[in-house]
Scaffold this active site. Structure first.
Site, PDB file in Angstrom:
ATOM      1  N   ARG A 194      -2.721   5.786  -0.195  1.00 15.56           N
ATOM      2  CA  ARG A 194      -3.101   6.608   0.950  1.00 15.56           C
ATOM      3  C   ARG A 194      -2.316   7.909   0.905  1.00 15.56           C
ATOM      4  NH1 ARG A 194      -6.068   2.858   0.592  1.00 15.56           N
ATOM      5  NH2 ARG A 194      -6.608   1.352   2.219  1.00 15.56           N
ATOM      6  N   MET A 210       0.852  -1.171   0.000  1.00 11.23           N
ATOM      7  CA  MET A 210       0.000   0.000   0.000  1.00 11.23           C
ATOM      8  C   MET A 210       0.901   1.239   0.000  1.00 11.23           C
ATOM      9  SD  MET A 210      -2.551   1.340   3.077  1.00 11.23           S
ATOM     10  CE  MET A 210      -2.321  -0.130   3.956  1.00 11.23           C
ATOM     11  N   PRO A 211       0.952   1.987  -1.103  1.00 12.24           N
ATOM     12  CA  PRO A 211       1.742   3.217  -1.151  1.00 12.24           C
ATOM     13  C   PRO A 211       1.121   4.301  -0.261  1.00 12.24           C
ATOM     14  CG  PRO A 211       1.174   2.465  -3.372  1.00 12.24           C
ATOM     15  CD  PRO A 211       0.371   1.665  -2.408  1.00 12.24           C
ATOM     16  N   ILE A 212       1.983   4.979   0.493  1.00 13.52           N
ATOM     17  CA  ILE A 212       1.527   6.052   1.375  1.00 13.52           C
ATOM     18  C   ILE A 212       2.374   7.292   1.117  1.00 13.52           C
ATOM     19  CG2 ILE A 212       1.233   6.806   3.762  1.00 13.52           C
ATOM     20  CD1 ILE A 212       1.109   3.814   4.531  1.00 13.52           C
ATOM     21  N   MET A 269       0.786   8.627  -7.920  1.00 14.19           N
ATOM     22  CA  MET A 269       1.399   7.459  -7.282  1.00 14.19           C
ATOM     23  C   MET A 269       0.880   6.162  -7.896  1.00 14.19           C
ATOM     24  SD  MET A 269       1.632   8.576  -3.284  1.00 14.19           S
ATOM     25  CE  MET A 269       2.332   7.004  -2.797  1.00 14.19           C
TER      26      MET A 269
END
Length: 63
Positions: A40, A1-3, A28
Site C-alpha cells: 500500500r 502488509m507493507p505500507i 517495496m
C-alpha cells in the site's frame, strides 16, 4: 502488509503520482519479498507554505 506513507509538496501531475506509486510499490515488494498486491502507498500532498526546508517555508525556498 507493507505500507509507505509519502509526503510531497503539491503540484505534481496525476501521471507523476501514478508513477511514484508504481515504482515505490515495486521497490517495496522486491526489497521485502512481499507480494505486490499486498503493498500500500499513501500520498499526502502538502501546500508549499505547510512544508519547511532549512527553517523556511518551501513557498519561500522553492519557487
Amino acid at each position: 502488509m507493507p505500507i509507505a506513507q509519502l509526503y510531497i509538496i503539491e503540484g505534481r501531475t496525476d501521471e507523476q503520482k501514478e508513477t511514484l506509486i508504481r515504482q515505490v510499490s515495486e521497490a517495496m515488494a522486491n526489497s521485502l519479498d512481499a507480494p505486490l498486491e499486498r503493498v500500500r502507498v499513501l500520498i499526502t500532498e502538502m501546500p508549499k507554505n505547510h512544508f519547511g526546508i532549512g527553517g523556511e517555508p518551501a513557498s519561500k525556498v522553492r519557487r
